[in-house]
Design an enzyme around this catalytic site. Structure first.
Site, mmCIF file in Angstrom:
data_model
loop_
_atom_site.group_PDB
_atom_site.id
_atom_site.type_symbol
_atom_site.label_atom_id
_atom_site.label_comp_id
_atom_site.label_asym_id
_atom_site.label_seq_id
_atom_site.Cartn_x
_atom_site.Cartn_y
_atom_site.Cartn_z
ATOM 1 N N ASP A 14 0.828 -1.214 0.000
ATOM 2 C CA ASP A 14 0.000 0.000 0.000
ATOM 3 C C ASP A 14 0.866 1.269 0.000
ATOM 4 O OD1 ASP A 14 -2.341 1.415 -0.022
ATOM 5 O OD2 ASP A 14 -2.702 1.251 2.118
ATOM 6 N N HIS A 31 2.487 3.105 -8.971
ATOM 7 C CA HIS A 31 2.377 1.658 -9.165
ATOM 8 C C HIS A 31 3.600 1.130 -9.930
ATOM 9 C CE1 HIS A 31 -1.545 1.817 -7.429
ATOM 10 N NE2 HIS A 31 -2.107 2.454 -8.435
ATOM 11 N N LEU A 125 11.721 -19.937 -4.903
ATOM 12 C CA LEU A 125 10.718 -19.076 -4.249
ATOM 13 C C LEU A 125 9.420 -19.174 -5.039
ATOM 14 C CD1 LEU A 125 10.218 -16.525 -2.184
ATOM 15 C CD2 LEU A 125 10.430 -15.194 -4.271
HETATM 16 C C1 FPP Z 1 -2.108 -0.003 -3.334
HETATM 17 O O1 FPP Z 1 -1.623 1.323 -3.268
HETATM 18 C C2 FPP Z 1 -1.479 -0.721 -4.453
HETATM 19 C C3 FPP Z 1 -2.137 -1.296 -5.508
HETATM 20 C C4 FPP Z 1 -3.602 -1.311 -5.623
HETATM 21 C C5 FPP Z 1 -1.421 -1.927 -6.628
HETATM 22 C C6 FPP Z 1 -0.148 -2.626 -6.264
HETATM 23 C C7 FPP Z 1 0.518 -3.119 -7.487
HETATM 24 C C8 FPP Z 1 1.854 -3.147 -7.662
HETATM 25 C C9 FPP Z 1 2.833 -2.677 -6.665
HETATM 26 C C10 FPP Z 1 2.391 -3.680 -8.916
HETATM 27 C C11 FPP Z 1 2.582 -5.159 -8.790
HETATM 28 C C12 FPP Z 1 2.946 -5.675 -10.082
HETATM 29 C C13 FPP Z 1 2.986 -6.973 -10.437
HETATM 30 C C14 FPP Z 1 3.411 -7.303 -11.778
HETATM 31 C C15 FPP Z 1 2.612 -8.061 -9.525
HETATM 32 P P1 FPP Z 1 -2.657 2.511 -3.341
HETATM 33 O O2 FPP Z 1 -2.896 2.841 -4.768
HETATM 34 O O3 FPP Z 1 -3.885 2.135 -2.562
HETATM 35 O O4 FPP Z 1 -1.876 3.656 -2.623
HETATM 36 P P2 FPP Z 1 -2.510 4.830 -1.738
HETATM 37 O O5 FPP Z 1 -3.058 4.176 -0.505
HETATM 38 O O6 FPP Z 1 -1.337 5.696 -1.435
HETATM 39 O O7 FPP Z 1 -3.546 5.510 -2.554
#
Ligand code: FPP
Length: 249
Positions: A14, A31, A125
């Protein structure tokens, strides 16, 4: 791996949006930066002998985000798989997707099926990517499978349900980390989190690195896991179904 190293770590990644917004960048840039953090974390886990890593990449609820963010996340997954799978494969990482495949585009489905097939025999892994995943969906889906397998009410057990759940191939996580400062599970691994140790950090996911992973592992090593009983050795990884189970036929 030391005796205190968790066998299976799960992460709610997050804080991507806030990381980007603070830099006057679009949320999707956060992201993309999150993918870099994931790459660092996979390497740190393999270096430390962690054998399973499960990450929450797209929740059942994330469809309600603005359309451009949703399509950006789909594109990010497809492009990241194309770019990263060869390297992950070379490093012995097996990729498995957990979640509802209905509703995903043909491009995404093809990418994830190819990633799973290419890396299926790797053993260093297991990286499980929870995508279009929700803990409640997982439980409902497992119940549906038990019923369609012809199981009667008195045959249903915790082991039977775990065996058709989305994490049957890796079992329960020992440690769940959530970055970004919130202290909740947000519908992640509700069944499998039963005895997981929880670790919350204010670090935003794009900033997460090996030292943050070590802080979580150190906290885990200091916890006494009792699994509802008394006198169970701290971090006894064989207790309470934390091992993977064979999928029911
Ligand atoms: C939450 O942060 C994060 C997500 C909804 C997406 C997470 C995805 C990735 C890190 C990419 C992973 C990639 C692969 C290929 C597996 P948020 O958007 O809720 O952040 P905020 O709370 O600051 O708004």
């Amino acid at each position: 791996m030391t005796p205190q190293t968790p066998r299976h770590i799960a992460i709610v990644m997050d804080g991507n949006g806030r990381w980007a917004t603070r830099r006057y960048m679009p949320r999707i840039a956060g992201h993309w930066q999150g993918v870099e953090a994931l790459r660092r974390t996979v390497r740190a886990c393999t270096d430390r002998g962690v054998s399973a890593l499960t990450v929450f990449a797209f929740s059942s609820e994330n469809w309600s985000r603005p359309q451009d963010e949703v399509s950006g996340l789909m594109k990010l997954l497809a492009e990241t798989l194309t770019r990263e799978v060869p390297g992950l494969d070379k490093n012995g990482v097996r990729i498995v997707f957990a979640g509802d495949r209905g509703g995903l585009s043909e491009r995404v489905l093809q990418g994830l099926t190819r990633a799973e097939q290419t890396t299926a025999s790797n053993t260093k892994l297991t990286l499980t990517v929870a995508f279009n995943y929700g803990g409640r969906w997982d439980m409902v889906n497992a119940c549906r499978q038990l019923v369609s397998n012809g199981m009667s009410a008195d045959q249903i057990s915790e082991a039977a349900l775990a065996a058709v759940s989305a994490l049957a191939h890796v079992g329960d996580p020992d440690l769940i980390i959530r970055t970004g400062g919130e202290q909740r599970l947000s519908n992640f691994l509700l069944w499998h989190a039963a005895y997981a140790e929880l670790f919350f950090t204010d670090r935003l996911w794009p900033e997460f690195d090996a030292s943050d992973l070590d802080a979580a592992i150190t906290a885990f090593a200091g916890r006494e896991r009792r699994f509802g009983g008394v006198g169970v050795l701290a971090n006894d990884r064989t207790s309470q179904g934390s091992e993977p189970v064979a999928r029911a036929a």
